[in-house]
Design a protein around this motif. Structure first.
Motif, short mmCIF file in Angstrom:
data_model
loop_
_atom_site.label_atom_id
_atom_site.label_comp_id
_atom_site.label_asym_id
_atom_site.label_seq_id
_atom_site.Cartn_x
_atom_site.Cartn_y
_atom_site.Cartn_z
N LEU A 58 -16.89 70.67 4.76
CA LEU A 58 -15.56 71.01 5.27
C LEU A 58 -14.49 70.53 4.31
O LEU A 58 -14.49 69.39 3.86
CB LEU A 58 -15.33 70.34 6.63
CG LEU A 58 -13.91 70.39 7.22
CD1 LEU A 58 -13.54 71.82 7.61
CD2 LEU A 58 -13.79 69.47 8.43
N LEU A 59 -13.56 71.43 3.96
CA LEU A 59 -12.37 71.08 3.19
C LEU A 59 -11.17 71.11 4.13
O LEU A 59 -10.95 72.11 4.83
CB LEU A 59 -12.14 72.08 2.05
CG LEU A 59 -13.21 72.13 0.95
CD1 LEU A 59 -12.90 73.26 -0.03
CD2 LEU A 59 -13.29 70.79 0.21
N ILE A 60 -10.42 70.02 4.17
CA ILE A 60 -9.21 69.95 4.98
C ILE A 60 -7.99 70.00 4.06
O ILE A 60 -7.82 69.12 3.20
CB ILE A 60 -9.17 68.67 5.84
CG1 ILE A 60 -10.32 68.67 6.85
CG2 ILE A 60 -7.83 68.56 6.57
CD1 ILE A 60 -10.35 67.44 7.74
N ALA A 61 -7.18 71.04 4.22
CA ALA A 61 -5.94 71.16 3.44
C ALA A 61 -4.92 70.19 4.02
O ALA A 61 -4.49 70.33 5.16
CB ALA A 61 -5.42 72.59 3.50
N ALA A 62 -4.55 69.19 3.22
CA ALA A 62 -3.70 68.09 3.72
C ALA A 62 -2.47 67.88 2.86
O ALA A 62 -1.98 66.76 2.73
CB ALA A 62 -4.52 66.81 3.81
N ALA A 63 -1.97 68.94 2.24
CA ALA A 63 -0.83 68.81 1.34
C ALA A 63 0.44 69.38 1.95
O ALA A 63 1.33 69.85 1.24
CB ALA A 63 -1.13 69.50 0.01
N GLY A 64 0.55 69.35 3.29
CA GLY A 64 1.71 69.93 3.96
C GLY A 64 3.00 69.21 3.65
O GLY A 64 3.01 68.01 3.35
N SER A 65 4.09 69.95 3.72
CA SER A 65 5.42 69.36 3.52
C SER A 65 6.13 69.23 4.86
O SER A 65 5.62 69.67 5.88
CB SER A 65 6.26 70.22 2.57
OG SER A 65 6.63 71.44 3.20
#
Length: 226
Positions: free
Chosen positions: A3-10
């Motif tokens: 699983l890859l979690i995209a965690a670069a939210g602004s």
């Protein structure tokens, strides 16, 4: 399953200047809820957190002591580039991958497991919810030009699951063609590769605005009372 979690939210649409995944819901950061569900899923065996260096320390502090490996992956300038980097960082034996937005903190362990089961059968799929509103297509002047058939409309969500080798080929093609996509399902559409939808139910919202924080907290409170 990997699983890859995209965690670069602004925090721009939140009206803030920090990663929205570090904002608090029910006393814990948004990303903490996402991680808890992913770690509790039976089919998830490895997690890659894709984020920006400025948030690295704060995000890694949210990772609990667990027997499942959780690794940091430096993100790119766009979501598409971040996924490419995530794919490059997968363990060598990874055959299938789920990609999930860290801001979808209401995803439950069972949703990850259902998506993993489908991908393991060779399907490319996305979690989604059937659209219940009547949708209007409008032009640049704000004039309605069409009303699409609601029965054919689904709101795309995550997790999204794919075969690793095929998804890597897709990203190479996108780079060669100069394509810019907002999710990996869109990439498959351009390439003519089939993607199925898996009904995620109504609660798998993405925390994007202050109102979403209120909704998410209400849902978590309801689950806690149950």
């Amino acid at each position: 399953m990997h699983l890859l979690i995209a965690a670069a939210g602004s925090g721009r649409r939140m009206g803030g200047d920090r990663n929205k995944l570090l904002l608090s819901i029910a006393g814990r950061p948004v990303l903490a809820w996402t991680l808890e569900a992913a770690l509790a899923a039976n089919r998830i065996q490895w997690i890659g957190l894709v984020g920006q260096e400025i948030d690295r320390e704060d995000i890694l502090c949210l990772v609990p002591t667990t027997v499942k490996p959780v690794e940091w992956i430096q993100g790119g300038r766009t979501r598409q580039e971040s996924v490419q980097r995530g794919l490059a960082a997968l363990p060598r034996d990874a055959e299938h991958v789920l990609i999930h937005d860290g801001a979808r903190c209401l995803a439950e362990p069972s949703l990850f497991d259902r998506c993993a089961d489908g991908v393991a059968k060779g399907e490319a799929l996305i979690a989604a919810t059937a659209v219940t509103d009547t949708i209007k297509r409008v032009d640049a002047a704000g004039i309605i030009t069409a009303t699409p058939d609601r029965s054919e409309l689904w709101a795309a969500q995550t997790p999204q699951g794919f075969q690793v080798a095929q998804l890597r080929r897709g990203h190479v093609e996108a780079q060669d063609q100069g394509w810019s996509v907002t999710d990996d399902a869109s990439l498959y559409e351009r390439l003519g590769w089939p993607v199925k939808v898996l009904d995620a139910g109504p609660s798998n919202i993405k925390v994007t605005t202050p109102f979403d924080l209120v909704v998410a907290e209400a849902v978590l409170a309801l689950r806690s009372s149950d």
